[in-house]
Structures are given as C-alpha cells and as structure tokens.
Design a protein around this motif. Structure first.
Motif, PDB file in Angstrom:
ATOM      1  N   GLY A   1      -1.718  -3.485  -4.206  1.00 25.93           N
ATOM      2  CA  GLY A   1      -2.562  -4.200  -3.250  1.00 25.93           C
ATOM      3  C   GLY A   1      -1.844  -5.043  -2.221  1.00 25.93           C
ATOM      4  O   GLY A   1      -1.810  -4.720  -1.050  1.00 25.93           O
ATOM      5  N   ALA A   2      -1.300  -6.159  -2.654  1.00 24.53           N
ATOM      6  CA  ALA A   2      -0.584  -7.077  -1.772  1.00 24.53           C
ATOM      7  C   ALA A   2       0.812  -7.285  -2.327  1.00 24.53           C
ATOM      8  O   ALA A   2       0.976  -7.511  -3.525  1.00 24.53           O
ATOM      9  CB  ALA A   2      -1.318  -8.415  -1.669  1.00 24.53           C
ATOM     10  N   ALA A   3       1.810  -7.207  -1.466  1.00 20.96           N
ATOM     11  CA  ALA A   3       3.183  -7.256  -1.970  1.00 20.96           C
ATOM     12  C   ALA A   3       4.139  -7.689  -0.873  1.00 20.96           C
ATOM     13  O   ALA A   3       3.827  -7.608   0.322  1.00 20.96           O
ATOM     14  CB  ALA A   3       3.602  -5.885  -2.500  1.00 20.96           C
ATOM     15  N   THR A   4       5.302  -8.135  -1.298  1.00 20.96           N
ATOM     16  CA  THR A   4       6.421  -8.398  -0.403  1.00 20.96           C
ATOM     17  C   THR A   4       7.493  -7.353  -0.682  1.00 20.96           C
ATOM     18  O   THR A   4       7.859  -7.136  -1.848  1.00 20.96           O
ATOM     19  CB  THR A   4       6.998  -9.808  -0.631  1.00 20.96           C
ATOM     20  OG1 THR A   4       5.986 -10.778  -0.345  1.00 20.96           O
ATOM     21  CG2 THR A   4       8.202 -10.058   0.261  1.00 20.96           C
ATOM     22  N   LEU A   5       7.958  -6.686   0.352  1.00 22.27           N
ATOM     23  CA  LEU A   5       9.016  -5.700   0.148  1.00 22.27           C
ATOM     24  C   LEU A   5      10.258  -6.372  -0.437  1.00 22.27           C
ATOM     25  O   LEU A   5      10.551  -7.529  -0.118  1.00 22.27           O
ATOM     26  CB  LEU A   5       9.394  -5.027   1.472  1.00 22.27           C
ATOM     27  CG  LEU A   5       8.372  -4.091   2.116  1.00 22.27           C
ATOM     28  CD1 LEU A   5       9.014  -3.368   3.308  1.00 22.27           C
ATOM     29  CD2 LEU A   5       7.825  -3.077   1.129  1.00 22.27           C
ATOM     30  N   PRO A   6      10.994  -5.668  -1.276  1.00 21.99           N
ATOM     31  CA  PRO A   6      12.249  -6.233  -1.784  1.00 21.99           C
ATOM     32  C   PRO A   6      13.152  -6.639  -0.621  1.00 21.99           C
ATOM     33  O   PRO A   6      13.320  -5.879   0.338  1.00 21.99           O
ATOM     34  CB  PRO A   6      12.853  -5.070  -2.578  1.00 21.99           C
ATOM     35  CG  PRO A   6      11.690  -4.218  -2.964  1.00 21.99           C
ATOM     36  CD  PRO A   6      10.731  -4.316  -1.810  1.00 21.99           C
TER      37      PRO A   6
ATOM     38  N   ARG B   1      -6.452  -0.941   5.914  1.00 17.49           N
ATOM     39  CA  ARG B   1      -7.167  -0.168   4.903  1.00 17.49           C
ATOM     40  C   ARG B   1      -6.839   1.298   5.079  1.00 17.49           C
ATOM     41  O   ARG B   1      -6.468   1.746   6.169  1.00 17.49           O
ATOM     42  CB  ARG B   1      -8.676  -0.368   5.023  1.00 17.49           C
ATOM     43  CG  ARG B   1      -9.172  -1.782   4.771  1.00 17.49           C
ATOM     44  CD  ARG B   1     -10.675  -1.859   4.963  1.00 17.49           C
ATOM     45  NE  ARG B   1     -11.389  -1.115   3.932  1.00 17.49           N
ATOM     46  CZ  ARG B   1     -12.544  -0.487   4.123  1.00 17.49           C
ATOM     47  NH1 ARG B   1     -13.113  -0.469   5.326  1.00 17.49           N
ATOM     48  NH2 ARG B   1     -13.134   0.151   3.133  1.00 17.49           N
ATOM     49  N   VAL B   2      -7.003   2.051   3.993  1.00 22.88           N
ATOM     50  CA  VAL B   2      -6.845   3.497   4.027  1.00 22.88           C
ATOM     51  C   VAL B   2      -8.201   4.107   3.714  1.00 22.88           C
ATOM     52  O   VAL B   2      -8.818   3.792   2.687  1.00 22.88           O
ATOM     53  CB  VAL B   2      -5.797   3.985   3.010  1.00 22.88           C
ATOM     54  CG1 VAL B   2      -5.583   5.491   3.151  1.00 22.88           C
ATOM     55  CG2 VAL B   2      -4.483   3.234   3.173  1.00 22.88           C
ATOM     56  N   THR B   3      -8.689   4.970   4.618  1.00 24.63           N
ATOM     57  CA  THR B   3      -9.974   5.629   4.411  1.00 24.63           C
ATOM     58  C   THR B   3      -9.832   7.120   4.671  1.00 24.63           C
ATOM     59  O   THR B   3      -8.863   7.582   5.274  1.00 24.63           O
ATOM     60  CB  THR B   3     -11.060   5.076   5.354  1.00 24.63           C
ATOM     61  OG1 THR B   3     -10.706   5.402   6.707  1.00 24.63           O
ATOM     62  CG2 THR B   3     -11.201   3.576   5.206  1.00 24.63           C
ATOM     63  N   SER B   4     -10.837   7.855   4.226  1.00 25.17           N
ATOM     64  CA  SER B   4     -10.937   9.267   4.560  1.00 25.17           C
ATOM     65  C   SER B   4     -11.542   9.397   5.964  1.00 25.17           C
ATOM     66  O   SER B   4     -12.021   8.409   6.541  1.00 25.17           O
ATOM     67  CB  SER B   4     -11.812   9.987   3.537  1.00 25.17           C
ATOM     68  OG  SER B   4     -11.807  11.389   3.768  1.00 25.17           O
TER      69      SER B   4
ATOM     70  N   GLY C   1      -9.186  -1.631  -4.528  1.00 33.05           N
ATOM     71  CA  GLY C   1     -10.444  -0.907  -4.694  1.00 33.05           C
ATOM     72  C   GLY C   1     -11.180  -0.615  -3.403  1.00 33.05           C
ATOM     73  O   GLY C   1     -12.058   0.251  -3.366  1.00 33.05           O
ATOM     74  N   ARG C   2     -10.840  -1.322  -2.336  1.00 36.08           N
ATOM     75  CA  ARG C   2     -11.441  -1.075  -1.025  1.00 36.08           C
ATOM     76  C   ARG C   2     -10.514  -0.272  -0.117  1.00 36.08           C
ATOM     77  O   ARG C   2     -10.787  -0.128   1.071  1.00 36.08           O
ATOM     78  CB  ARG C   2     -11.779  -2.405  -0.353  1.00 36.08           C
ATOM     79  CG  ARG C   2     -12.798  -3.255  -1.111  1.00 36.08           C
ATOM     80  CD  ARG C   2     -13.044  -4.576  -0.420  1.00 36.08           C
ATOM     81  NE  ARG C   2     -13.467  -4.431   0.975  1.00 36.08           N
ATOM     82  CZ  ARG C   2     -12.671  -4.641   2.036  1.00 36.08           C
ATOM     83  NH1 ARG C   2     -11.399  -4.987   1.851  1.00 36.08           N
ATOM     84  NH2 ARG C   2     -13.143  -4.504   3.265  1.00 36.08           N
TER      85      ARG C   2
END
Length: 291
Positions: free
Chosen positions: A127-132, A147-150, A192-193
């Motif tokens: 979901g939410a992250a900081t790249l290494p 967001r990623v949608t179809s 989930g969204r």
C-alpha cells in the motif's frame, strides 16, 4: 548513468562496467530457445533479415559509402560487442519503436521503453511505502501516489507497482559501485481500492555512458547523450496486460530532446509542493487493459 566519479559511489560508473552488467542481466533472463533463435519461425527471420539488409544496402548506395567508412563501421560494431554495449545501443536507439508497435492496440495507460537497468525481485511493500534508500539519501523528497484500475474503472486491489530510478546524481543501484543493492528499487502492492503511495526522491537527468562505443557514436555524430529525469515503473495485475513505462518531470532538462526518444506527452508529470512540507508530491493513476 553519468561517468563521473562521485563521493556517493566512490568510483567511476564506467561504460564497460555498466555495459557488462546490462549484457549479463539480459542473458540471464533469456534462457529459452528464442534466445538462440531455435524456436523462431524461419520465414519470419527470412523476412526481417532480408528487409533489414535491403535497408542497409539502400543507405550504402544512396550515400555512396566508401571503404574507409565501411571499415570504420565494421571496427565500431566489433567494439560495441567487446564493450558489452549492445543492450545500451538497442535500448537507446531502437526499443522505443519496438514498444510503439508492440503496444499500438493496448488500451489504458501509455507505456514506453524498459531500458537496460531493470532488475526483477525488488523488495515488496504493502500500500504505502518508502523505497529503500541510504539514511542520507541526497535529493528532493517525492511522494508518488495514485490508483490502479481496469479500463472499465474497476479498482485492482493487489496490483503490483514496481519502481526503480536513478539517484539524485544519476546513478542506478546494481550498475554503479558503492550503492546499496536495492537502493531506490521496490515493489508496492496496491491496497483494497487499488491505491498506492510511494515515497522516494526526485531522480536526476543523466548522460548514458559515454566512455564506450555508444559514446564514440554520439561524439562522432555531434549528438548529446542526455536522458531526462524519470521514474521507471512496471504495473501489473492478474488478468490484465503489464504496463512498462517511464514518467518524466515537466520543466526539467531534456524532456523535449531525450536521446532515447522515449518521452510521450501522457508520461510527463507536474509535481507540486507536498502538503506536509517535505519536498514534492504528484498523483498519477494507472489504467490496465484486460488480457
């Protein structure tokens, strides 16, 4: 990557080193019959090889190429292989047309070239992250979210957003000495969204390596060697087509004259000041076509 020595890397990122790494990476992912040409339709090979050679012959005739020029070309082609720069040459000057043809009928988000510096298997986050990154990673903080949608607007929970990019000095981890293995590389799994939020730093524009054969071509032709600053991404979800793309930054150098001809208008971002006061942020959504 630049070919300069910096305090960050501790040593020069040379064309020979990056070329060898790119070549070895390509060989490791091409292990089937196709890599050796064993599983290719001979009629297709005949058609493509014949047309490529005919195009070369036409240039020779039209430009009245001399033996001195022919020998210089032959010497340069040999040196490209010895430098390990065929992946670099093809990715910079050829891949953008292959990508255009391969994805001409795909709906949804635009893609562009992968380039030679992709490494699979980056660390995964939800979901939410900081790249290494290093504790003192240079560069302007950047929040990249969306967001990623179809194509029909359906959210795609669990979509995978792989991101990798150069650091603020133009160097890629695993292709320049002195950088941690997964520096500024990671895979974020959408919530989930279909949402994601990735914290990283703005990359820098950079020159492709110029101390090898590709650099000699650039110098001989009077071209520049610069790529605009960009984020690399691969976005995927079950039942949908993978999108490989790069995203650029409006108003930065070489967006209009990228040496790799990979910039498309739809791929140019316009970051704004971050609401939390830390650097910049930008929202960019991905729309995936069904398989």
């Amino acid at each position: 990557m630049t070919d300069a020595t910096t305090a960050t890397t501790g040593a020069a990122a040379t064309a020979a080193a990056s070329g060898a790494a790119a070549t070895e990476r390509f060989r490791s992912k091409r292990t089937g019959g196709d890599a050796a040409g064993n599983a290719t339709d001979t009629r297709r090979v005949d058609t493509l090889a014949t047309e490529v050679l005919a195009a070369v012959h036409e240039v020779i005739r039209r430009q009245r190429v001399s033996y001195a020029e022919y020998d210089a070309l032959k010497s340069w082609l040999i040196q490209v292989g010895q430098d390990g720069e065929w992946p670099l040459f093809l990715d910079v000057w050829v891949e953008h047309v292959v990508e255009e043809v391969a994805n001409a009928d795909r709906l949804g988000s635009k893609g562009t070239i992968e380039g030679p510096y992709y490494v699979p298997g980056s660390p995964s986050f939800d979901g939410a992250a900081t790249l290494p990154m290093r504790p003192d990673e240079p560069g302007v903080p950047l929040l990249f979210q969306g967001r990623v949608t179809s194509v029909d607007g359906t959210p795609l929970p669990g979509a995978r957003i792989e991101m990798w990019h150069a650091d603020a000095e133009g160097f890629y981890s695993q292709y320049a000495p002195g950088l941690p293995e997964w520096n500024l590389r990671g895979t974020v799994v959408a919530d989930g969204r279909g949402g994601f939020a990735i914290r990283t730093v703005e990359p820098a524009p950079y020159q492709i390596p110029t101390d090898g054969s590709c650099g000699r071509l650039i110098a001989a032709a009077g071209w520049h060697a610069w790529r605009p600053a960009h984020l690399h991404l691969k976005v995927s979800a079950p039942g949908h087509q993978l999108v490989t793309t790069q995203l650029y930054f409006r108003g930065t150098s070489h967006v209009e004259d990228d040496i790799a001809s990979a910039v498309k208008p739809e791929l140019v971002l316009s970051p704004v000041a971050a609401r939390d006061g830390a650097g910049k942020e930008v929202t960019h959504d991905f729309v995936l076509d069904r398989i």
